[in-house]
Write a protein that holds these residues in place. Structure first.
Motif, PDB file in Angstrom:
ATOM      1  N   ASP A 129       0.815  -1.221   0.000  1.00  0.00           N
ATOM      2  CA  ASP A 129       0.000   0.000   0.000  1.00  0.00           C
ATOM      3  C   ASP A 129       0.851   1.275   0.000  1.00  0.00           C
ATOM      4  N   CYS A 130       2.037   1.221   0.556  1.00  0.00           N
ATOM      5  CA  CYS A 130       2.918   2.399   0.606  1.00  0.00           C
ATOM      6  C   CYS A 130       4.040   2.310  -0.422  1.00  0.00           C
ATOM      7  N   TYR A 131       3.867   1.448  -1.401  1.00  0.00           N
ATOM      8  CA  TYR A 131       4.898   1.230  -2.417  1.00  0.00           C
ATOM      9  C   TYR A 131       5.319   2.531  -3.092  1.00  0.00           C
ATOM     10  N   ASP A 132       4.364   3.348  -3.487  1.00  0.00           N
ATOM     11  CA  ASP A 132       4.687   4.580  -4.216  1.00  0.00           C
ATOM     12  C   ASP A 132       5.639   5.479  -3.436  1.00  0.00           C
ATOM     13  N   THR A 133       5.487   5.523  -2.133  1.00  0.00           N
ATOM     14  CA  THR A 133       6.362   6.341  -1.296  1.00  0.00           C
ATOM     15  C   THR A 133       7.667   5.620  -0.987  1.00  0.00           C
ATOM     16  N   LEU A 134       7.572   4.367  -0.560  1.00  0.00           N
ATOM     17  CA  LEU A 134       8.760   3.644  -0.106  1.00  0.00           C
ATOM     18  C   LEU A 134       9.755   3.345  -1.217  1.00  0.00           C
ATOM     19  N   HIS A 135       9.272   3.052  -2.425  1.00  0.00           N
ATOM     20  CA  HIS A 135      10.230   2.661  -3.463  1.00  0.00           C
ATOM     21  C   HIS A 135      11.122   3.826  -3.895  1.00  0.00           C
ATOM     22  N   ALA A 136      10.763   5.043  -3.499  1.00  0.00           N
ATOM     23  CA  ALA A 136      11.605   6.199  -3.797  1.00  0.00           C
ATOM     24  C   ALA A 136      12.661   6.433  -2.714  1.00  0.00           C
ATOM     25  N   GLU A 137      12.559   5.698  -1.601  1.00  0.00           N
ATOM     26  CA  GLU A 137      13.516   5.809  -0.494  1.00  0.00           C
ATOM     27  C   GLU A 137      14.789   5.011  -0.806  1.00  0.00           C
ATOM     28  N   SER A 138      15.837   5.315  -0.080  1.00  0.00           N
ATOM     29  CA  SER A 138      17.033   4.467  -0.140  1.00  0.00           C
ATOM     30  C   SER A 138      16.693   3.137   0.519  1.00  0.00           C
ATOM     31  N   ILE A 139      17.485   2.128   0.246  1.00  0.00           N
ATOM     32  CA  ILE A 139      17.224   0.820   0.859  1.00  0.00           C
ATOM     33  C   ILE A 139      17.372   0.923   2.376  1.00  0.00           C
ATOM     34  N   GLU A 140      18.274   1.765   2.842  1.00  0.00           N
ATOM     35  CA  GLU A 140      18.425   1.963   4.287  1.00  0.00           C
ATOM     36  C   GLU A 140      17.161   2.578   4.878  1.00  0.00           C
ATOM     37  N   GLY A 141      16.561   3.498   4.158  1.00  0.00           N
ATOM     38  CA  GLY A 141      15.312   4.103   4.606  1.00  0.00           C
ATOM     39  C   GLY A 141      14.170   3.109   4.649  1.00  0.00           C
ATOM     40  N   VAL A 142      14.126   2.228   3.673  1.00  0.00           N
ATOM     41  CA  VAL A 142      13.092   1.186   3.650  1.00  0.00           C
ATOM     42  C   VAL A 142      13.279   0.245   4.834  1.00  0.00           C
ATOM     43  N   VAL A 143      14.510  -0.176   5.072  1.00  0.00           N
ATOM     44  CA  VAL A 143      14.809  -1.061   6.204  1.00  0.00           C
ATOM     45  C   VAL A 143      14.408  -0.373   7.515  1.00  0.00           C
ATOM     46  N   TRP A 144      14.711   0.902   7.642  1.00  0.00           N
ATOM     47  CA  TRP A 144      14.339   1.650   8.844  1.00  0.00           C
ATOM     48  C   TRP A 144      12.827   1.641   9.024  1.00  0.00           C
ATOM     49  N   ASN A 145      12.088   1.907   7.969  1.00  0.00           N
ATOM     50  CA  ASN A 145      10.625   1.908   8.049  1.00  0.00           C
ATOM     51  C   ASN A 145      10.080   0.552   8.465  1.00  0.00           C
ATOM     52  N   ILE A 146      10.627  -0.509   7.924  1.00  0.00           N
ATOM     53  CA  ILE A 146      10.166  -1.852   8.268  1.00  0.00           C
ATOM     54  C   ILE A 146      10.480  -2.178   9.720  1.00  0.00           C
ATOM     55  N   THR A 147      11.704  -1.891  10.162  1.00  0.00           N
ATOM     56  CA  THR A 147      12.059  -2.223  11.545  1.00  0.00           C
ATOM     57  C   THR A 147      11.240  -1.401  12.531  1.00  0.00           C
ATOM     58  N   GLU A 148      10.991  -0.141  12.207  1.00  0.00           N
ATOM     59  CA  GLU A 148      10.175   0.694  13.092  1.00  0.00           C
ATOM     60  C   GLU A 148       8.728   0.198  13.139  1.00  0.00           C
ATOM     61  N   ALA A 149       8.194  -0.211  12.008  1.00  0.00           N
ATOM     62  CA  ALA A 149       6.824  -0.746  11.981  1.00  0.00           C
ATOM     63  C   ALA A 149       6.737  -2.017  12.808  1.00  0.00           C
ATOM     64  N   LEU A 150       7.739  -2.882  12.692  1.00  0.00           N
ATOM     65  CA  LEU A 150       7.745  -4.109  13.488  1.00  0.00           C
ATOM     66  C   LEU A 150       7.862  -3.800  14.981  1.00  0.00           C
ATOM     67  N   LYS A 151       8.753  -2.883  15.337  1.00  0.00           N
ATOM     68  CA  LYS A 151       8.897  -2.508  16.753  1.00  0.00           C
ATOM     69  C   LYS A 151       7.570  -1.990  17.295  1.00  0.00           C
ATOM     70  N   SER A 152       6.923  -1.162  16.521  1.00  0.00           N
ATOM     71  CA  SER A 152       5.638  -0.583  16.955  1.00  0.00           C
ATOM     72  C   SER A 152       4.571  -1.645  17.154  1.00  0.00           C
ATOM     73  N   ARG A 153       4.476  -2.581  16.232  1.00  0.00           N
ATOM     74  CA  ARG A 153       3.440  -3.613  16.325  1.00  0.00           C
ATOM     75  C   ARG A 153       3.776  -4.672  17.367  1.00  0.00           C
ATOM     76  N   GLU A 154       5.042  -4.949  17.561  1.00  0.00           N
ATOM     77  CA  GLU A 154       5.424  -6.037  18.462  1.00  0.00           C
ATOM     78  C   GLU A 154       5.591  -5.579  19.923  1.00  0.00           C
TER      79      GLU A 154
END
Length: 75
Positions: free
Chosen positions: A49-74
């Protein structure tokens, strides 16, 4: 129809890349990251769902977003 198929392919390819990079950064298996993301519906809600925004990020930025989302949910 063809444009939609290409967009779905791009999203899946992006998700695989993002999951692999996150797994590498977190020193775990990609299957572990996938299962954790799937548990909280983050494959769809974040990666697709956030592909349009995330695919423009650096891979480090994408990894940061994923880890933060996991931390928040877990937590």
């Amino acid at each position: 129809m063809m444009l939609e198929a290409n967009n779905n392919y791009d999203k899946v390819h992006f998700a695989v890349l993002a999951i692999g990079a996150t797994a590498k950064a977190m020193h775990t298996a990609p299957s572990d990251i996938y299962l954790r993301l799937k548990k909280y519906n983050l494959v769809k809600e974040l990666l697709f769902d956030c592909y349009d925004t995330l695919h423009a990020e650096s891979i480090e930025g994408v990894v940061w977003n994923i880890t933060e989302a996991l931390k928040s949910r877990e937590s």
